[in-house]
Design a protein around this motif. Sequence first.
Motif, PDB file in Angstrom:
ATOM      1  N   ALA A 183       0.836  -1.206   0.000  1.00 52.15           N
ATOM      2  CA  ALA A 183       0.000   0.000   0.000  1.00 52.15           C
ATOM      3  C   ALA A 183       0.866   1.249   0.000  1.00 52.15           C
ATOM      4  O   ALA A 183       1.848   1.345   0.744  1.00 52.15           O
ATOM      5  N   ASP A 184       0.510   2.209  -0.843  1.00 52.18           N
ATOM      6  CA  ASP A 184       1.198   3.497  -0.909  1.00 52.18           C
ATOM      7  C   ASP A 184       0.253   4.601  -0.448  1.00 52.18           C
ATOM      8  O   ASP A 184      -0.945   4.582  -0.779  1.00 52.18           O
ATOM      9  N   PRO A 185       0.752   5.569   0.303  1.00 55.83           N
ATOM     10  CA  PRO A 185      -0.096   6.718   0.645  1.00 55.83           C
ATOM     11  C   PRO A 185      -0.468   7.467  -0.629  1.00 55.83           C
ATOM     12  O   PRO A 185       0.352   7.629  -1.541  1.00 55.83           O
ATOM     13  N   LEU A 186      -1.698   7.902  -0.696  1.00 58.24           N
ATOM     14  CA  LEU A 186      -2.192   8.522  -1.924  1.00 58.24           C
ATOM     15  C   LEU A 186      -3.083   9.705  -1.570  1.00 58.24           C
ATOM     16  O   LEU A 186      -4.081   9.548  -0.881  1.00 58.24           O
ATOM     17  N   ASP A 187      -2.697  10.872  -2.056  1.00 63.09           N
ATOM     18  CA  ASP A 187      -3.468  12.086  -1.821  1.00 63.09           C
ATOM     19  C   ASP A 187      -4.073  12.527  -3.151  1.00 63.09           C
ATOM     20  O   ASP A 187      -3.449  13.255  -3.925  1.00 63.09           O
ATOM     21  N   VAL A 239      -9.684   9.360  -1.734  1.00 65.24           N
ATOM     22  CA  VAL A 239      -9.498   7.920  -1.908  1.00 65.24           C
ATOM     23  C   VAL A 239     -10.146   7.138  -0.768  1.00 65.24           C
ATOM     24  O   VAL A 239     -10.756   6.087  -0.979  1.00 65.24           O
ATOM     25  N   GLY A 240     -10.043   7.661   0.440  1.00 63.39           N
ATOM     26  CA  GLY A 240     -10.636   6.981   1.589  1.00 63.39           C
ATOM     27  C   GLY A 240     -12.149   6.889   1.529  1.00 63.39           C
ATOM     28  O   GLY A 240     -12.750   6.115   2.284  1.00 63.39           O
ATOM     29  N   ALA A 285      -5.966   0.750  -1.857  1.00 60.89           N
ATOM     30  CA  ALA A 285      -6.560   1.403  -0.687  1.00 60.89           C
ATOM     31  C   ALA A 285      -8.026   1.013  -0.521  1.00 60.89           C
ATOM     32  O   ALA A 285      -8.500   0.767   0.603  1.00 60.89           O
ATOM     33  N   LEU A 286      -8.753   0.924  -1.637  1.00 64.43           N
ATOM     34  CA  LEU A 286     -10.164   0.525  -1.579  1.00 64.43           C
ATOM     35  C   LEU A 286     -10.297  -0.906  -1.072  1.00 64.43           C
ATOM     36  O   LEU A 286     -11.151  -1.204  -0.213  1.00 64.43           O
TER      37      LEU A 286
END
Length: 292
Positions: free
Chosen positions: A89-93, A128-129, A159-160
């Motif tokens: 998992a990568d942080p994604l903004d 994304v959240g 993330a999903l």
Amino acid sequence: MNLGRWWLVIGAFAATVTGLVVWASGSDDVVDEGNGLWSITGLALAVAGLIATVVLGLRAASRTRSARDSEQALEDLARLVTERWEREADPLDVRWASTLRPVAPDPADVVGGAVAGRPIRLKLRGEVGDLADALRALPGHQLVVLGEPGSGKTSAATALTLALLGRREPGDLVPVLFPLASWDPGRQDLDAWMARRMAVDHPVFRARGVHGPDVARHLVERGLVLPVLDGLDEVALRVDAVRGIVRAVGRHRPMVLTCRADDYEEIIRETGAPVGRAAVVELKPIAGALSR
């Protein structure tokens, strides 16, 4: 446990007892022809009832074990998928919103009808959240996520998947992320391919694994797996892939699909129909290349 099957077992056992009683009552006087016939009939009934009791009992017990095995396999799958994708998992903004491209079903079809006779306009948006909430809120639980190259589609799909896994209760569907690049829709239908991928990715579903490939197929075919299909644009036969996905999921089976936006628009133009009841959202561009 299926109570109906156990009632059949009880009925067969009752027939056995009845047959034994009849046989015993007729065997005291074998000279009498009527009693002899009555005794033989009772014995035959007892034997038939005993056989039925054993067969039905074994079948009921086997089905009960199979159901328990499937439940355990489902929970094992959830754990394995979580462990695998947490590491990647990568942080994604990034934000997303309903696409303006002509690739989505009619909004009334997506939400299941008009509201008080008024036309519906889908205005989905969020971060994304929020994708997991959006998917769960859709009546058909079908979602297509589009984006430009490097916009973060795979990271969003990851993330999903993890968000859905974090919210599931025992017995719920298990979201499984499937990178589509290795799928050849001309040789294998989607369900068969997903079951094979589960066995490749998770050894417990291999031939000598704890659960085996038959259980993987069972979970997929029973609709207990929520497929998160990542990278439609990486499939060689993309139009065939979309048609295969539509055949597999129809209008009511939950699924998520990601694709490059321009490619998806071209595919839908060629197929002439959208995918099921899927709402279509598009990731807004972000700085830097993150993922496909």
